[in-house]
Scaffold this motif. Structure first.
Motif, mmCIF file in Angstrom:
data_model
loop_
_atom_site.group_PDB
_atom_site.id
_atom_site.type_symbol
_atom_site.label_atom_id
_atom_site.label_comp_id
_atom_site.label_asym_id
_atom_site.label_seq_id
_atom_site.Cartn_x
_atom_site.Cartn_y
_atom_site.Cartn_z
ATOM 1 N N ASP A 28 27.756 42.949 43.526
ATOM 2 C CA ASP A 28 28.889 43.862 43.393
ATOM 3 C C ASP A 28 30.057 43.463 44.298
ATOM 4 O OD1 ASP A 28 27.702 45.635 41.520
ATOM 5 O OD2 ASP A 28 26.520 46.541 43.139
ATOM 6 N N GLU A 29 30.136 42.195 44.645
ATOM 7 C CA GLU A 29 31.135 41.773 45.613
ATOM 8 C C GLU A 29 32.556 42.000 45.108
ATOM 9 O OE1 GLU A 29 32.745 40.400 49.152
ATOM 10 O OE2 GLU A 29 30.745 41.139 48.616
ATOM 11 N N VAL A 30 32.807 41.712 43.836
ATOM 12 C CA VAL A 30 34.159 41.888 43.298
ATOM 13 C C VAL A 30 34.555 43.365 43.348
ATOM 14 C CG1 VAL A 30 35.599 41.715 41.240
ATOM 15 C CG2 VAL A 30 34.076 39.836 41.854
ATOM 16 N N ALA A 31 33.647 44.241 42.914
ATOM 17 C CA ALA A 31 33.944 45.676 42.957
ATOM 18 C C ALA A 31 34.120 46.148 44.391
ATOM 19 C CB ALA A 31 32.826 46.453 42.277
ATOM 20 N N ARG A 32 33.311 45.638 45.298
ATOM 21 C CA ARG A 32 33.403 46.042 46.696
ATOM 22 C C ARG A 32 34.756 45.639 47.285
ATOM 23 N NH1 ARG A 32 33.409 44.378 51.551
ATOM 24 N NH2 ARG A 32 33.297 42.177 50.918
ATOM 25 N N GLN A 33 35.195 44.414 46.997
ATOM 26 C CA GLN A 33 36.487 43.965 47.513
ATOM 27 C C GLN A 33 37.632 44.778 46.921
ATOM 28 O OE1 GLN A 33 37.263 39.770 47.381
ATOM 29 N NE2 GLN A 33 35.200 39.212 48.060
ATOM 30 N N ALA A 34 37.559 45.072 45.618
ATOM 31 C CA ALA A 34 38.617 45.860 44.977
ATOM 32 C C ALA A 34 38.684 47.255 45.589
ATOM 33 C CB ALA A 34 38.362 45.943 43.479
ATOM 34 N N GLN A 35 37.531 47.851 45.824
ATOM 35 C CA GLN A 35 37.501 49.186 46.424
ATOM 36 C C GLN A 35 38.070 49.156 47.833
ATOM 37 O OE1 GLN A 35 33.936 50.891 48.217
ATOM 38 N NE2 GLN A 35 33.980 52.492 46.645
ATOM 39 N N THR A 36 37.659 48.179 48.619
ATOM 40 C CA THR A 36 38.135 48.068 50.004
ATOM 41 C C THR A 36 39.645 47.896 50.053
ATOM 42 O OG1 THR A 36 36.034 47.119 50.750
ATOM 43 C CG2 THR A 36 37.973 46.717 52.129
ATOM 44 N N ARG A 37 40.178 47.060 49.183
ATOM 45 C CA ARG A 37 41.625 46.833 49.180
ATOM 46 C C ARG A 37 42.380 48.089 48.745
ATOM 47 N NH1 ARG A 37 41.584 40.697 46.549
ATOM 48 N NH2 ARG A 37 40.601 39.703 48.364
ATOM 49 N N GLN A 38 41.826 48.844 47.810
ATOM 50 C CA GLN A 38 42.498 50.063 47.392
ATOM 51 C C GLN A 38 42.502 51.079 48.531
ATOM 52 O OE1 GLN A 38 41.313 51.643 43.616
ATOM 53 N NE2 GLN A 38 42.511 53.505 43.839
ATOM 54 N N VAL A 39 41.387 51.206 49.239
ATOM 55 C CA VAL A 39 41.330 52.119 50.369
ATOM 56 C C VAL A 39 42.345 51.709 51.437
ATOM 57 C CG1 VAL A 39 39.894 52.936 52.271
ATOM 58 C CG2 VAL A 39 38.931 52.788 49.975
ATOM 59 N N GLN A 40 42.375 50.440 51.756
ATOM 60 C CA GLN A 40 43.300 49.974 52.772
ATOM 61 C C GLN A 40 44.742 50.180 52.357
ATOM 62 O OE1 GLN A 40 41.997 45.892 53.172
ATOM 63 N NE2 GLN A 40 40.459 46.392 54.742
ATOM 64 N N ARG A 41 45.054 49.927 51.096
ATOM 65 C CA ARG A 41 46.436 50.084 50.610
ATOM 66 C C ARG A 41 46.882 51.533 50.662
ATOM 67 N NH1 ARG A 41 48.441 51.461 45.730
ATOM 68 N NH2 ARG A 41 46.378 51.332 44.748
#
Length: 264
Positions: free
Chosen positions: A248-261
């Motif tokens: 789930d690395e792609v989903a995890r990175q997308a989620q993390t970037r959305q939270v940070q943004r």
């Protein structure tokens, strides 16, 4: 029973789609999608597709049922999902929801996991009062009351939940208030949530989750998806959940970037 590769809107209720022929894997998990025609206008069908795919990847056999008004409710139900719809859609399914209310309440009491988004979240509460003042009785599975408003709450959301940060997109005019003692699904870190004032979003009772988050929410939050699947696997097999090794690395990175943004 109709066997298909993917869910098709408009299939007769009670039709199911086994992911694999026979009964291979760790066991069958029967997934019921409530009212996919009337209550799935914001891409919430993606939650059903996500769950079916992840169930298969975890080594279980997903069997997806679509329940439509007036049709028999599936005999087996280990996981139930519902989506968002307009006030007219809620009115359309109102009579049928009352017809199957006892079955749904019984499943909820027995620990069957359910994810109800937006309009179906409202109908799983006590009452939904439309913007024109019409009162639609709910199932009372979640102790929430919703009133329609002229102003909509729209935009990206970040929640703090028991499943970690959850991201999604809200688009609702209903303002929901939790009853005394009703736990929220999450606390708002960004967005409006249930009503834009008290910092809560959604509601949870046992394994039943109600939320306003579209997206669809589950592909963006695999940890939440797997919590539902884990509960369903235990219901279906009587054994502990046996997760597979999913990337789930792609989903995890997308989620993390959305939270940070959204939180910076």
């Amino acid at each position: 029973m109709t066997q298909l590769d993917v869910p098709i809107l408009g299939e007769p209720a009670g039709s199911a789609l086994p992911a694999d022929a026979g009964h291979e894997g760790k066991g069958e998990i029967h997934l019921v999608h409530l009212y996919p025609r009337e209550m799935s206008i914001y891409g919430d069908l993606g939650n059903t597709r996500c769950l079916a795919a992840r169930i298969r990847r975890h080594g279980y056999v997903p069997v997806v049922h679509q329940h439509h008004p007036g049709q028999p409710f599936p005999e087996q139900a280990h996981l139930v999902v519902g989506g968002g719809g307009q006030d007219s859609g809620q009115s359309t399914v109102e009579d049928d929801l009352a017809r199957i209310a006892d079955r749904l309440r019984g499943l909820a009491a027995d620990g069957t996991p359910m994810l109800m988004i937006c309009g179906m979240y409202q109908l799983f509460g006590n009452t939904f009062v439309t913007v024109d003042g019409r009162s639609l009785p709910g199932l009372g599975i979640l102790d929430v009351t919703t009133r329609g408003n002229a102003q909509r709450m729209i935009g990206p959301v970040v929640l703090a939940t028991d499943h970690g940060d959850v991201v999604g997109y809200e688009n609702h005019s209903g303002s929901t208030v939790l009853g005394a003692g009703q736990a929220p699904f999450g606390r708002v870190r960004h967005g409006m949530g249930n009503n834009g004032t008290d910092g809560t979003e959604g509601a949870v009772a046992g394994h039943v989750i109600g939320s306003y988050l579209h997206g669809p929410v589950l592909p963006a939050n695999p940890r939440l998806a797997d919590a539902l699947i884990g509960w369903a696997a235990e219901q279906a097999t009587g054994r502990d959940f046996e997760p597979g090794q999913l990337d789930d690395e792609v989903a995890r990175q997308a989620q993390t970037r959305q939270v940070q943004r959204l939180l910076r």
